[in-house]
Enzyme design. Structure first.
Site, short mmCIF file in Angstrom:
data_model
loop_
_atom_site.label_atom_id
_atom_site.label_comp_id
_atom_site.label_asym_id
_atom_site.label_seq_id
_atom_site.Cartn_x
_atom_site.Cartn_y
_atom_site.Cartn_z
N SER A 16 10.90 40.33 25.70
CA SER A 16 11.91 41.29 26.05
C SER A 16 11.96 41.92 27.63
CB SER A 16 12.23 42.60 25.23
OG SER A 16 10.85 43.48 25.07
N TYR A 17 10.60 41.56 28.12
CA TYR A 17 10.49 42.12 29.78
C TYR A 17 11.33 41.22 30.65
CZ TYR A 17 6.39 44.85 27.65
OH TYR A 17 5.53 45.77 26.95
N MET A 18 12.01 41.62 31.56
CA MET A 18 12.53 42.88 31.62
C MET A 18 14.11 42.89 31.44
SD MET A 18 10.31 45.40 31.43
CE MET A 18 11.51 46.84 31.96
#
Length: 309
Positions: free
Chosen positions: A48-50
Site C-alpha cells: 500500500s506504500y504510498m
C-alpha cells in the site's frame, strides 16, 4: 546481525514508506545504496506504500525496491519484508485476496519470494484459521519464506499462534508493533509477553515517533516535514519533554545524535530485533545507521526508561 526465525537481519531496518513519496526513485536508490554499503540488509515496505500520495496507486515503494535489487544484482543479499491487506485494490485478508496480493507484490519486487510477509492490519471478518492456512500455503509453495503480523488485537493474535502450533502450519516469526520511547504501552505488557512466549521478534514501526525523537521538534522550531504536525503534538505533553531532556543528556554523553540514542534504546528492549526507521534525505541516514552500532550503558537505559514511564 540479529535473528528473525532463520533470517539474519541488520539491527536497523530501512523503512520503505518514503520511497515513491517524499523520496523519488533516484534519491531512494542513493539511500538504499548507502544503507547497503554500511552493512544494512533489511528493508521494510508494503503493497500500500504510498497509495495516498498524489498520482500514486499503491505499490510504488515495492516497485522502487524491486528495480534497485535488480539493477544492483543483490537480491540474495537483502531481506525484504512487505505487507498485505491495505492496497486500495487488495483490501482485507480473504484467502483469494492474500494470494492475489502476494503475486502482485512478487511482480513489483521483481523476485520469486518474499522473505518476511506481514499481515498489515487484521481483517476480523476472516477467521484466523483461514488466514493462517493461506499464509502456510504460500510458504509451502516457496512464495514466502516466513510470515509475520502487525496490527491485530491480542485475542486474535493469540488464536493465530495457538492454531499454528496446534495444526503444525507456518508460525509467525515476527511482530511489527507501534513502539517507541513515547509510546510504550502500545507494545509492552500482554502483547510483548505473548511475543516472548512464542519467540516472535519485534520490528517496531514509528521508532522515532514520526520524527519527534530526532530532537528537531522544539518549542518555536519550524520543521519542513509532512509529519511535522503529528510529531509536534508530543511537545504538548510532559512526558514528551521529559524524554527529550533525557535524550539530550545521553546523546551528549555518547557524543552522538538524539535519533541514534532513541533507536538504540528501542533496540535494547526485550524481543526487539530491528527498529524500523526511514530516511528521505541522505543526511538523515547516518544517525540511523549509527544506532545499530551504539550500545547504551545500563545507567543511560535506565534514565531513558524512567523519563518515558
Amino acid at each position: 546481525m540479529n535473528k528473525i526465525g532463520d533470517l539474519d537481519v541488520f539491527p536497523l531496518c530501512m523503512g520503505g514508506n518514503v520511497f515513491g513519496w517524499t523520496a523519488g526513485k533516484e534519491r531512494s536508490f542513493e539511500i538504499l545504496d548507502a544503507y547497503a554499503a554500511a552493512g544494512g540488509n533489511f528493508i521494510d515496505t508494503s503493497d500500500s506504500y504510498m497509495a495516498s500520495a498524489p498520482g500514486n496507486s499503491g505499490g510504488e515503494s515495492e516497485t522502487i525496491i524491486g528495480e534497485w535489487t535488480e539493477t544492483r544484482g543483490n537480491r540474495d543479499d537483502v531481506v525484504i519484508a512487505t505487507k498485505v491487506g491495505r492496497h486500495p485494490e487488495r483490501r482485507g485478508l480473504s484467502p483469494a485476496n492474500i494470494r492475489a496480493a502476494a503475486d502482485d507484490s512478487l511482480r513489483r519486487l521483481r523476485t520469486d519470494r518474499i522473505d518476511l510477509y506481514f499481515t498489515h492490519f487484521d481483517d476480523p471478518s476472516v477467521p484466523v484459521e483461514e488466514i493462517m492456512k493461506t499464509l502456510d500455503e504460500l510458504v509451502t509453495e516457496g512464495k514466502v519464506r516466513q510470515i509475520a503480523v502487525s496490527n491485530i488485537e491480542i485475542d486474535r493474535l493469540q488464536a493465530s499462534l495457538e492454531f499454528a502450533e496446534r495444526e503444525g502450519t507456518a508460525q509467525y516469526t515476527a511482530i511489527q508493533p507501534h513502539y517507541n520511547l513515547v509510546s510504550r504501552d502500545t507494545y509492552e505488557g500482554p502483547r510483548r509477553d505473548l511475543a516472548e512466549r512464542y519467540g516472535l521478534a519485534a520490528v517496531p514501526y514509528y521508532g522515532l515517533a514520526s520524527g519527534f525523537l530526532t530532537g528537531k521538534y522544539r518549542p518555536g522550531a519550524n520543521v519542513d516535514s509532512v509529519r511535522a504536525e503529528k510529531a509536534a503534538r508530543y511537545l504538548e505533553t510532559e512526558r514528551g519533554n521529559r524524554v527529550l531532556a533525557a535524550l539530550d543528556i545521553v546523546a551528549e554523553e555518547q557524543d552522538t545524535a538524539v535519533a541514534t540514542v532513541a533507536l538504540a534504546w528501542l533496540a535494547a528492549q526485550p524481543t526487539v530485533a530491528a527498529p524500523i526507521a526511514s530516511a528521505r534525505t541522505m543526511d538523515q541516514l547516518p544517525p540511523l545507521i549509527d544506532a545499530a552500532r551504539t550500545t547504551l550503558t545500563d545507567d543511560q537505559l535506565a534514565r531513558l526508561t524512567e523519563a518515558s514511564a
